[in-house]
Write an enzyme that holds these catalytic residues in place. Sequence first.
Site, PDB file in Angstrom:
ATOM      1  N   HIS A  56     -53.310  10.662 -19.516  1.00  0.00           N
ATOM      2  CA  HIS A  56     -53.516  10.564 -18.071  1.00  0.00           C
ATOM      3  C   HIS A  56     -53.284  11.943 -17.456  1.00  0.00           C
ATOM      4  O   HIS A  56     -52.293  12.602 -17.761  1.00  0.00           O
ATOM      5  CB  HIS A  56     -52.526   9.545 -17.494  1.00  0.00           C
ATOM      6  CG  HIS A  56     -52.563   9.466 -16.009  1.00  0.00           C
ATOM      7  ND1 HIS A  56     -53.741   9.350 -15.306  1.00  0.00           N
ATOM      8  CD2 HIS A  56     -51.570   9.504 -15.079  1.00  0.00           C
ATOM      9  CE1 HIS A  56     -53.473   9.316 -14.015  1.00  0.00           C
ATOM     10  NE2 HIS A  56     -52.170   9.410 -13.846  1.00  0.00           N
ATOM     11  N   CYS A 111     -52.563   3.881 -12.140  1.00  0.00           N
ATOM     12  CA  CYS A 111     -53.124   4.917 -13.022  1.00  0.00           C
ATOM     13  C   CYS A 111     -53.300   4.422 -14.458  1.00  0.00           C
ATOM     14  O   CYS A 111     -53.973   5.068 -15.258  1.00  0.00           O
ATOM     15  CB  CYS A 111     -52.265   6.167 -13.012  1.00  0.00           C
ATOM     16  SG  CYS A 111     -52.071   6.892 -11.391  1.00  0.00           S
ATOM     17  N   ASN A 131     -54.961  14.337 -10.076  1.00  0.00           N
ATOM     18  CA  ASN A 131     -54.748  12.977 -10.570  1.00  0.00           C
ATOM     19  C   ASN A 131     -55.761  12.034  -9.915  1.00  0.00           C
ATOM     20  O   ASN A 131     -55.713  11.822  -8.702  1.00  0.00           O
ATOM     21  CB  ASN A 131     -53.314  12.561 -10.222  1.00  0.00           C
ATOM     22  CG  ASN A 131     -52.949  11.186 -10.750  1.00  0.00           C
ATOM     23  OD1 ASN A 131     -53.801  10.422 -11.191  1.00  0.00           O
ATOM     24  ND2 ASN A 131     -51.667  10.860 -10.682  1.00  0.00           N
TER      25      ASN A 131
HETATM   26  C1  LIG Z   1     -44.285  16.138  -7.510  1.00  0.00           C
HETATM   27  C2  LIG Z   1     -43.838  17.141  -8.534  1.00  0.00           C
HETATM   28  C3  LIG Z   1     -44.995  18.060  -8.864  1.00  0.00           C
HETATM   29  C4  LIG Z   1     -42.718  17.978  -7.952  1.00  0.00           C
HETATM   30  O1  LIG Z   1     -42.308  18.899  -8.903  1.00  0.00           O
HETATM   31  P1  LIG Z   1     -40.748  19.115  -9.142  1.00  0.00           P
HETATM   32  O2  LIG Z   1     -40.603  20.162 -10.173  1.00  0.00           O
HETATM   33  O3  LIG Z   1     -40.158  17.778  -9.412  1.00  0.00           O
HETATM   34  O4  LIG Z   1     -40.344  19.677  -7.769  1.00  0.00           O
HETATM   35  P2  LIG Z   1     -38.870  19.858  -7.305  1.00  0.00           P
HETATM   36  O5  LIG Z   1     -38.306  18.500  -7.033  1.00  0.00           O
HETATM   37  O6  LIG Z   1     -38.147  20.752  -8.233  1.00  0.00           O
HETATM   38  O7  LIG Z   1     -39.102  20.633  -6.003  1.00  0.00           O
HETATM   39  C5  LIG Z   1     -39.239  19.941  -4.890  1.00  0.00           C
HETATM   40  C6  LIG Z   1     -39.144  20.969  -3.785  1.00  0.00           C
HETATM   41  O8  LIG Z   1     -40.444  21.483  -3.599  1.00  0.00           O
HETATM   42  C7  LIG Z   1     -40.891  21.134  -2.317  1.00  0.00           C
HETATM   43  N1  LIG Z   1     -42.303  20.782  -2.409  1.00  0.00           N
HETATM   44  C8  LIG Z   1     -42.831  19.597  -2.640  1.00  0.00           C
HETATM   45  N2  LIG Z   1     -44.158  19.671  -2.619  1.00  0.00           N
HETATM   46  C9  LIG Z   1     -44.464  20.957  -2.344  1.00  0.00           C
HETATM   47  C10 LIG Z   1     -45.661  21.641  -2.189  1.00  0.00           C
HETATM   48  N3  LIG Z   1     -46.854  21.024  -2.300  1.00  0.00           N
HETATM   49  N4  LIG Z   1     -45.621  22.948  -1.935  1.00  0.00           N
HETATM   50  C11 LIG Z   1     -44.446  23.599  -1.818  1.00  0.00           C
HETATM   51  N5  LIG Z   1     -43.257  22.985  -1.935  1.00  0.00           N
HETATM   52  C12 LIG Z   1     -43.286  21.664  -2.212  1.00  0.00           C
HETATM   53  C13 LIG Z   1     -40.058  19.949  -1.901  1.00  0.00           C
HETATM   54  O9  LIG Z   1     -39.972  19.828  -0.512  1.00  0.00           O
HETATM   55  C14 LIG Z   1     -38.746  20.301  -2.506  1.00  0.00           C
HETATM   56  O10 LIG Z   1     -38.099  21.239  -1.691  1.00  0.00           O
HETATM   57  P3  LIG Z   1     -36.517  21.159  -1.449  1.00  0.00           P
HETATM   58  O11 LIG Z   1     -35.913  21.386  -2.809  1.00  0.00           O
HETATM   59  O12 LIG Z   1     -36.267  22.254  -0.466  1.00  0.00           O
HETATM   60  O13 LIG Z   1     -36.276  19.797  -0.908  1.00  0.00           O
HETATM   61  C15 LIG Z   1     -43.332  16.467  -9.813  1.00  0.00           C
HETATM   62  O14 LIG Z   1     -42.123  15.809  -9.541  1.00  0.00           O
HETATM   63  C16 LIG Z   1     -44.314  15.491 -10.389  1.00  0.00           C
HETATM   64  O15 LIG Z   1     -45.368  15.859 -10.842  1.00  0.00           O
HETATM   65  N6  LIG Z   1     -43.947  14.204 -10.452  1.00  0.00           N
HETATM   66  C17 LIG Z   1     -44.762  13.186 -11.048  1.00  0.00           C
HETATM   67  C18 LIG Z   1     -45.958  12.975 -10.185  1.00  0.00           C
HETATM   68  C19 LIG Z   1     -46.950  12.075 -10.846  1.00  0.00           C
HETATM   69  O16 LIG Z   1     -47.438  12.386 -11.871  1.00  0.00           O
HETATM   70  N7  LIG Z   1     -47.263  10.978 -10.184  1.00  0.00           N
HETATM   71  C20 LIG Z   1     -48.257  10.105 -10.576  1.00  0.00           C
HETATM   72  C21 LIG Z   1     -47.877   9.326 -11.767  1.00  0.00           C
HETATM   73  S1  LIG Z   1     -49.231   8.376 -12.214  1.00  0.00           S
END
Ligand SMILES: CC(C)(COP(=O)(O)OP(=O)(O)OC[C@H]1O[C@@H](n2cnc3c(N)ncnc32)[C@H](O)[C@@H]1OP(=O)(O)O)[C@@H](O)C(=O)NCCC(=O)NCCS
Length: 345
Positions: free
Chosen positions: A272, A132, A302
Amino acid sequence: MTTTPKPKFKNPRAKFNYQGRPCSISGVGSYVPERILSNAELEKLVETSDEWITTRTGIKERRLAAPGEFTSDLGAKAALKAIQRAGIKPEQIDLIIVATITPDMPFPSTAALIQAKIGATRAAAFDLEAACSGFIYALEIGQQFIMSRTYETVLVIGAEKLSSIVDWEDRNTCVLFGDGAGAVVLQNRPNTHGLLTAVMGADGTKADLLFMAGGGSRCPATTESVASRMHYLRMEGKETFKNAVQAMQTAAEEALRRCELDITRIKRIIPHQANRRIIDAVGDRLGAKPEQMFVNVHKYGNTSAASVAIALDEAVESGSIQRGDLILLVVFGAGLTWGAAVIEW
Ligand SMILES: CC(C)(COP(=O)(O)OP(=O)(O)OC[C@H]1O[C@@H](n2cnc3c(N)ncnc32)[C@H](O)[C@@H]1OP(=O)(O)O)[C@@H](O)C(=O)NCCC(=O)NCCS
Protein backbone atom coordinates in the site's frame (compact mmCIF):
# COMPACT_ATOMS: atom_id res chain seq x y z
CA MET A 1 -39.24 -52.89 -9.23
CA THR A 2 -37.75 -49.90 -7.37
CA THR A 3 -37.35 -46.52 -9.06
CA THR A 4 -35.08 -43.71 -7.86
CA PRO A 5 -37.30 -41.00 -6.40
CA LYS A 6 -37.35 -37.80 -8.44
CA PRO A 7 -35.38 -35.10 -6.56
CA LYS A 8 -37.58 -32.38 -5.09
CA PHE A 9 -35.26 -29.68 -6.36
CA LYS A 10 -31.98 -29.11 -8.18
CA ASN A 11 -28.88 -27.84 -6.41
CA PRO A 12 -26.99 -25.87 -9.07
CA ARG A 13 -23.90 -25.86 -6.87
CA ALA A 14 -23.61 -29.64 -7.21
CA LYS A 15 -22.80 -29.35 -10.92
CA PHE A 16 -19.04 -29.74 -10.42
CA ASN A 17 -19.32 -31.98 -7.42
CA TYR A 18 -18.45 -28.98 -5.22
CA GLN A 19 -14.91 -28.87 -6.60
CA GLY A 20 -13.15 -25.50 -6.66
CA ARG A 21 -10.78 -24.05 -9.23
CA PRO A 22 -8.04 -21.39 -9.16
CA CYS A 23 -8.68 -17.70 -9.82
CA SER A 24 -6.28 -15.52 -11.82
CA ILE A 25 -6.03 -11.87 -12.78
CA SER A 26 -6.56 -11.90 -16.55
CA GLY A 27 -6.36 -8.14 -17.03
CA VAL A 28 -5.31 -5.08 -15.04
CA GLY A 29 -5.78 -1.36 -15.68
CA SER A 30 -5.58 1.96 -13.90
CA TYR A 31 -6.48 5.58 -14.35
CA VAL A 32 -5.36 8.75 -12.61
CA PRO A 33 -6.79 12.21 -13.29
CA GLU A 34 -4.73 14.63 -15.36
CA ARG A 35 -4.43 17.42 -12.78
CA ILE A 36 -1.16 17.18 -10.82
CA LEU A 37 -0.94 18.91 -7.42
CA SER A 38 2.72 19.41 -6.51
CA ASN A 39 4.23 19.95 -3.08
CA ALA A 40 5.14 23.47 -4.21
CA GLU A 41 1.44 24.25 -4.78
CA LEU A 42 0.57 22.85 -1.34
CA GLU A 43 3.06 25.30 0.17
CA LYS A 44 0.63 28.02 -0.95
CA LEU A 45 -2.38 26.30 0.69
CA VAL A 46 -1.03 25.35 4.15
CA GLU A 47 2.10 25.96 6.21
CA THR A 48 4.27 23.18 4.83
CA SER A 49 7.29 22.66 2.61
CA ASP A 50 8.38 20.35 -0.15
CA GLU A 51 11.29 19.40 2.11
CA TRP A 52 8.99 18.38 5.02
CA ILE A 53 6.61 16.38 2.82
CA THR A 54 9.44 14.65 0.94
CA THR A 55 11.47 13.64 3.98
CA ARG A 56 8.44 12.55 6.07
CA THR A 57 6.46 10.79 3.33
CA GLY A 58 8.37 10.50 0.03
CA ILE A 59 5.42 12.13 -1.75
CA LYS A 60 6.29 14.70 -4.44
CA GLU A 61 2.88 15.10 -6.10
CA ARG A 62 -0.64 13.67 -6.22
CA ARG A 63 -3.53 13.74 -8.71
CA LEU A 64 -6.81 15.61 -8.32
CA ALA A 65 -10.04 14.69 -10.07
CA ALA A 66 -11.66 17.50 -12.05
CA PRO A 67 -14.71 19.11 -10.40
CA GLY A 68 -17.15 17.15 -12.59
CA GLU A 69 -15.16 13.92 -12.34
CA PHE A 70 -16.31 11.42 -9.70
CA THR A 71 -15.12 8.13 -8.23
CA SER A 72 -17.32 6.21 -10.69
CA ASP A 73 -15.65 8.03 -13.62
CA LEU A 74 -12.17 7.14 -12.40
CA GLY A 75 -13.25 3.54 -11.70
CA ALA A 76 -14.95 3.14 -15.10
CA LYS A 77 -11.83 4.32 -16.95
CA ALA A 78 -9.59 1.91 -15.04
CA ALA A 79 -12.11 -0.89 -15.58
CA LEU A 80 -12.30 -0.38 -19.34
CA LYS A 81 -8.51 -0.74 -19.57
CA ALA A 82 -8.55 -3.93 -17.50
CA ILE A 83 -11.41 -5.32 -19.63
CA GLN A 84 -9.55 -4.56 -22.84
CA ARG A 85 -6.34 -6.17 -21.54
CA ALA A 86 -8.27 -9.27 -20.46
CA GLY A 87 -9.67 -9.48 -23.99
CA ILE A 88 -13.28 -9.66 -22.83
CA LYS A 89 -16.47 -7.68 -23.47
CA PRO A 90 -18.25 -5.78 -20.67
CA GLU A 91 -21.32 -8.00 -21.16
CA GLN A 92 -19.28 -11.02 -20.06
CA ILE A 93 -18.83 -9.62 -16.54
CA ASP A 94 -20.92 -11.44 -13.93
CA LEU A 95 -20.11 -9.31 -10.89
CA ILE A 96 -18.56 -5.91 -10.12
CA ILE A 97 -17.08 -5.18 -6.68
CA VAL A 98 -15.90 -1.65 -5.97
CA ALA A 99 -13.72 -0.96 -2.94
CA THR A 100 -14.01 2.71 -1.95
CA ILE A 101 -14.44 5.12 0.95
CA THR A 102 -15.45 7.93 -1.40
CA PRO A 103 -18.49 6.58 -3.25
CA ASP A 104 -20.24 9.03 -5.60
CA MET A 105 -23.18 8.91 -3.15
CA PRO A 106 -24.04 6.90 0.00
CA PHE A 107 -26.34 4.94 -2.30
CA PRO A 108 -26.79 3.58 -4.90
CA SER A 109 -23.44 1.86 -4.97
CA THR A 110 -20.60 3.20 -7.09
CA ALA A 111 -20.39 -0.34 -8.51
CA ALA A 112 -23.91 0.05 -9.94
CA LEU A 113 -22.97 3.43 -11.45
CA ILE A 114 -19.86 1.90 -13.03
CA GLN A 115 -21.91 -1.05 -14.30
CA ALA A 116 -24.02 1.43 -16.28
CA LYS A 117 -21.01 3.48 -17.45
CA ILE A 118 -19.14 0.50 -18.90
CA GLY A 119 -22.21 -1.36 -20.20
CA ALA A 120 -21.72 -4.48 -18.07
CA THR A 121 -25.40 -5.24 -18.50
CA ARG A 122 -25.35 -8.74 -17.00
CA ALA A 123 -23.33 -7.91 -13.91
CA ALA A 124 -24.45 -7.81 -10.29
CA ALA A 125 -22.78 -4.91 -8.48
CA PHE A 126 -21.94 -3.83 -4.95
CA ASP A 127 -19.47 -1.67 -2.98
CA LEU A 128 -17.17 -2.81 -0.23
CA GLU A 129 -15.69 -0.60 2.49
CA ALA A 130 -12.43 -1.64 4.10
CA ALA A 131 -10.67 1.72 3.60
CA CYS A 132 -7.11 1.42 2.23
CA SER A 133 -7.28 -2.38 2.60
CA GLY A 134 -10.35 -2.56 0.36
CA PHE A 135 -8.65 -3.85 -2.77
CA ILE A 136 -7.32 -7.04 -1.13
CA TYR A 137 -10.65 -7.60 0.63
CA ALA A 138 -12.42 -7.23 -2.74
CA LEU A 139 -9.90 -9.49 -4.47
CA GLU A 140 -10.45 -12.26 -1.94
CA ILE A 141 -14.24 -11.93 -2.10
CA GLY A 142 -14.23 -11.88 -5.91
CA GLN A 143 -11.95 -14.90 -5.91
CA GLN A 144 -14.53 -16.91 -3.98
CA PHE A 145 -17.03 -16.62 -6.86
CA ILE A 146 -14.50 -17.89 -9.42
CA MET A 147 -13.21 -20.64 -7.16
CA SER A 148 -16.71 -21.89 -6.42
CA ARG A 149 -17.62 -21.79 -10.14
CA THR A 150 -20.52 -19.47 -9.35
CA TYR A 151 -19.24 -16.93 -11.88
CA GLU A 152 -16.81 -16.91 -14.82
CA THR A 153 -15.77 -13.24 -14.77
CA VAL A 154 -15.55 -10.82 -11.85
CA LEU A 155 -14.41 -7.19 -12.09
CA VAL A 156 -12.72 -5.79 -8.96
CA ILE A 157 -12.09 -2.05 -8.76
CA GLY A 158 -10.42 0.18 -6.18
CA ALA A 159 -11.42 3.79 -6.83
CA GLU A 160 -11.17 6.97 -4.77
CA LYS A 161 -11.75 10.69 -5.00
CA LEU A 162 -10.09 11.41 -1.66
CA SER A 163 -9.77 15.09 -2.55
CA SER A 164 -13.51 15.28 -1.73
CA ILE A 165 -12.98 14.31 1.93
CA VAL A 166 -9.57 15.86 2.60
CA ASP A 167 -9.53 18.98 4.76
CA TRP A 168 -7.46 21.40 2.68
CA GLU A 169 -6.81 23.46 5.82
CA ASP A 170 -5.29 20.52 7.76
CA ARG A 171 -1.61 20.18 6.93
CA ASN A 172 -1.41 16.93 8.94
CA THR A 173 -3.48 15.12 6.32
CA CYS A 174 -3.97 17.15 3.12
CA VAL A 175 -0.43 16.53 1.90
CA LEU A 176 -0.86 12.75 2.04
CA PHE A 177 -3.78 11.83 -0.21
CA GLY A 178 -4.70 11.75 -3.90
CA ASP A 179 -7.29 10.53 -6.41
CA GLY A 180 -7.16 7.53 -8.77
CA ALA A 181 -8.44 4.07 -9.63
CA GLY A 182 -7.20 0.59 -10.46
CA ALA A 183 -9.08 -2.48 -11.68
CA VAL A 184 -8.57 -6.18 -12.34
CA VAL A 185 -10.56 -8.84 -14.18
CA LEU A 186 -10.72 -12.16 -12.34
CA GLN A 187 -11.14 -15.39 -14.26
CA ASN A 188 -9.98 -18.98 -14.16
CA ARG A 189 -6.87 -19.36 -16.33
CA PRO A 190 -5.98 -23.01 -16.93
CA ASN A 191 -2.60 -24.20 -15.62
CA THR A 192 -2.07 -21.14 -13.39
CA HIS A 193 -2.52 -20.93 -9.64
CA GLY A 194 -3.35 -17.22 -9.64
CA LEU A 195 -4.34 -16.00 -6.19
CA LEU A 196 -2.69 -18.48 -3.82
CA THR A 197 -3.88 -16.97 -0.56
CA ALA A 198 -5.22 -13.76 0.94
CA VAL A 199 -4.95 -12.74 4.58
CA MET A 200 -7.54 -10.27 5.88
CA GLY A 201 -7.69 -8.74 9.36
CA ALA A 202 -9.27 -5.94 11.37
CA ASP A 203 -9.09 -4.25 14.79
CA GLY A 204 -12.11 -2.05 15.44
CA THR A 205 -10.82 -1.01 18.87
CA LYS A 206 -8.50 1.39 17.03
CA ALA A 207 -11.20 2.91 14.82
CA ASP A 208 -10.45 6.37 16.23
CA LEU A 209 -6.99 6.55 14.65
CA LEU A 210 -8.35 7.29 11.17
CA PHE A 211 -11.99 8.20 10.49
CA MET A 212 -14.52 10.61 9.07
CA ALA A 213 -17.16 11.45 11.70
CA GLY A 214 -19.79 13.19 9.58
CA GLY A 215 -22.23 11.92 6.98
CA GLY A 216 -23.18 8.58 8.53
CA SER A 217 -26.13 7.62 10.75
CA ARG A 218 -24.28 8.78 13.87
CA CYS A 219 -23.81 12.29 12.57
CA PRO A 220 -25.87 13.11 9.49
CA ALA A 221 -25.07 16.38 7.73
CA THR A 222 -26.29 19.46 9.59
CA THR A 223 -25.16 23.06 9.38
CA GLU A 224 -23.30 22.43 12.67
CA SER A 225 -21.55 19.29 11.40
CA VAL A 226 -20.40 21.14 8.29
CA ALA A 227 -19.28 24.17 10.30
CA SER A 228 -17.21 21.95 12.59
CA ARG A 229 -15.58 20.26 9.57
CA MET A 230 -16.80 16.77 10.44
CA HIS A 231 -17.09 15.76 6.78
CA TYR A 232 -13.33 15.55 6.41
CA LEU A 233 -11.04 12.68 7.32
CA ARG A 234 -9.03 12.89 10.55
CA MET A 235 -5.93 10.92 11.44
CA GLU A 236 -3.60 10.29 14.36
CA GLY A 237 -0.46 10.11 12.21
CA LYS A 238 2.15 8.66 14.54
CA GLU A 239 -0.01 5.85 15.95
CA THR A 240 -1.34 5.00 12.49
CA PHE A 241 2.23 4.76 11.25
CA LYS A 242 3.27 2.29 13.98
CA ASN A 243 0.19 0.13 13.52
CA ALA A 244 0.65 0.13 9.73
CA VAL A 245 4.20 -1.21 9.88
CA GLN A 246 3.34 -3.90 12.42
CA ALA A 247 0.13 -5.06 10.72
CA MET A 248 1.63 -5.14 7.22
CA GLN A 249 4.59 -7.17 8.42
CA THR A 250 2.37 -9.68 10.26
CA ALA A 251 -0.07 -10.04 7.36
CA ALA A 252 2.71 -10.50 4.79
CA GLU A 253 4.48 -13.11 6.93
CA GLU A 254 1.24 -15.03 7.45
CA ALA A 255 0.54 -15.08 3.69
CA LEU A 256 4.08 -16.33 2.95
CA ARG A 257 3.86 -18.94 5.72
CA ARG A 258 0.64 -20.36 4.31
CA CYS A 259 2.32 -20.83 0.91
CA GLU A 260 5.56 -22.13 2.45
CA LEU A 261 7.42 -19.34 0.67
CA ASP A 262 10.57 -17.49 1.62
CA ILE A 263 10.69 -13.74 0.84
CA THR A 264 13.54 -14.37 -1.62
CA ARG A 265 11.10 -16.31 -3.84
CA ILE A 266 8.93 -13.22 -4.26
CA LYS A 267 9.75 -11.28 -7.44
CA ARG A 268 7.93 -8.09 -6.50
CA ILE A 269 6.29 -6.80 -3.32
CA ILE A 270 3.52 -4.29 -3.95
CA PRO A 271 2.74 -2.52 -0.69
CA HIS A 272 0.00 0.00 0.00
CA GLN A 273 1.47 3.34 -1.08
CA ALA A 274 0.81 5.54 1.97
CA ASN A 275 4.27 6.69 2.97
CA ARG A 276 7.75 5.84 1.71
CA ARG A 277 8.98 5.36 5.28
CA ILE A 278 6.24 2.79 5.97
CA ILE A 279 7.15 0.95 2.76
CA ASP A 280 10.86 0.92 3.66
CA ALA A 281 10.20 -0.23 7.24
CA VAL A 282 7.94 -3.08 6.06
CA GLY A 283 10.51 -4.14 3.44
CA ASP A 284 13.29 -4.15 6.07
CA ARG A 285 11.25 -6.18 8.55
CA LEU A 286 10.38 -8.75 5.86
CA GLY A 287 14.06 -9.02 4.91
CA ALA A 288 13.27 -7.88 1.36
CA LYS A 289 15.82 -6.25 -0.93
CA PRO A 290 14.97 -2.65 -1.92
CA GLU A 291 14.65 -3.72 -5.58
CA GLN A 292 11.86 -6.15 -4.64
CA MET A 293 9.66 -3.30 -3.40
CA PHE A 294 7.49 -1.54 -5.98
CA VAL A 295 7.12 2.15 -5.14
CA ASN A 296 5.08 4.88 -6.85
CA VAL A 297 3.97 6.87 -3.77
CA HIS A 298 6.05 9.86 -4.96
CA LYS A 299 3.68 10.31 -7.93
CA TYR A 300 0.25 9.75 -6.41
CA GLY A 301 0.41 9.90 -2.59
CA ASN A 302 -2.06 7.66 -0.79
CA THR A 303 -5.00 6.73 -3.03
CA SER A 304 -6.52 4.37 -0.43
CA ALA A 305 -8.37 1.42 -2.01
CA ALA A 306 -6.94 2.31 -5.43
CA SER A 307 -3.32 2.29 -4.27
CA VAL A 308 -2.12 -1.29 -4.78
CA ALA A 309 -4.28 -1.68 -7.88
CA ILE A 310 -2.62 1.32 -9.56
CA ALA A 311 0.81 0.07 -8.44
CA LEU A 312 0.07 -3.43 -9.77
CA ASP A 313 -0.90 -2.00 -13.16
CA GLU A 314 2.27 0.10 -13.33
CA ALA A 315 4.43 -2.85 -12.27
CA VAL A 316 2.94 -4.99 -15.05
CA GLU A 317 3.12 -2.16 -17.63
CA SER A 318 6.77 -1.47 -16.83
CA GLY A 319 7.68 -5.15 -17.15
CA SER A 320 8.73 -5.51 -13.52
CA ILE A 321 6.24 -8.38 -13.19
CA GLN A 322 6.15 -11.17 -15.79
CA ARG A 323 3.76 -14.09 -16.13
CA GLY A 324 4.82 -16.85 -13.76
CA ASP A 325 6.36 -14.49 -11.18
CA LEU A 326 5.29 -14.72 -7.56
CA ILE A 327 4.13 -11.39 -6.16
CA LEU A 328 3.07 -10.22 -2.72
CA LEU A 329 0.50 -7.48 -2.15
CA VAL A 330 0.24 -6.01 1.35
CA VAL A 331 -2.15 -3.33 2.61
CA PHE A 332 -3.25 -1.42 5.70
CA GLY A 333 -6.01 1.07 6.40
CA ALA A 334 -8.68 2.59 8.62
CA GLY A 335 -10.76 0.24 10.68
CA LEU A 336 -8.11 -0.69 11.42
CA THR A 337 -7.89 -3.18 8.57
CA TRP A 338 -5.03 -4.99 6.87
CA GLY A 339 -4.38 -7.68 4.31
CA ALA A 340 -1.80 -9.51 2.21
CA ALA A 341 -2.07 -11.67 -0.88
CA VAL A 342 0.33 -13.98 -2.71
CA ILE A 343 -0.28 -14.31 -6.44
CA GLU A 344 1.33 -16.43 -9.13
CA TRP A 345 1.19 -13.87 -11.91
C1 LIG B 1 1.64 11.99 9.02
C2 LIG B 1 3.10 11.63 9.11
C3 LIG B 1 3.74 11.81 7.75
C4 LIG B 1 3.78 12.57 10.09
O1 LIG B 1 5.12 12.23 10.17
P1 LIG B 1 5.81 12.15 11.60
O2 LIG B 1 7.23 11.80 11.39
O3 LIG B 1 4.99 11.23 12.43
O4 LIG B 1 5.69 13.61 12.04
P2 LIG B 1 5.98 14.12 13.48
O5 LIG B 1 4.86 13.65 14.36
O6 LIG B 1 7.36 13.79 13.87
O7 LIG B 1 5.91 15.63 13.25
C5 LIG B 1 4.75 16.23 13.41
C6 LIG B 1 5.07 17.70 13.41
O8 LIG B 1 5.08 18.12 12.06
C7 LIG B 1 4.03 19.03 11.86
N1 LIG B 1 3.44 18.76 10.56
C8 LIG B 1 2.44 17.95 10.28
N2 LIG B 1 2.16 18.00 8.98
C9 LIG B 1 3.01 18.90 8.44
C10 LIG B 1 3.20 19.37 7.15
N3 LIG B 1 2.44 18.95 6.12
N4 LIG B 1 4.16 20.26 6.94
C11 LIG B 1 4.94 20.71 7.95
N5 LIG B 1 4.79 20.30 9.22
C12 LIG B 1 3.82 19.38 9.44
C13 LIG B 1 3.05 18.79 12.98
O9 LIG B 1 2.28 19.91 13.26
C14 LIG B 1 3.97 18.46 14.10
O10 LIG B 1 4.51 19.64 14.62
P3 LIG B 1 4.71 19.82 16.20
O11 LIG B 1 5.73 18.78 16.57
O12 LIG B 1 5.19 21.23 16.32
O13 LIG B 1 3.37 19.58 16.80
C15 LIG B 1 3.31 10.19 9.59
O14 LIG B 1 2.93 10.09 10.94
C16 LIG B 1 2.54 9.18 8.78
O15 LIG B 1 2.81 8.98 7.63
N6 LIG B 1 1.60 8.47 9.41
C17 LIG B 1 0.85 7.43 8.77
C18 LIG B 1 -0.06 8.05 7.76
C19 LIG B 1 -0.72 7.02 6.92
O16 LIG B 1 -0.07 6.29 6.25
N7 LIG B 1 -2.04 7.02 6.93
C20 LIG B 1 -2.82 6.22 6.11
C21 LIG B 1 -2.77 4.80 6.50
S1 LIG B 1 -3.67 3.92 5.35
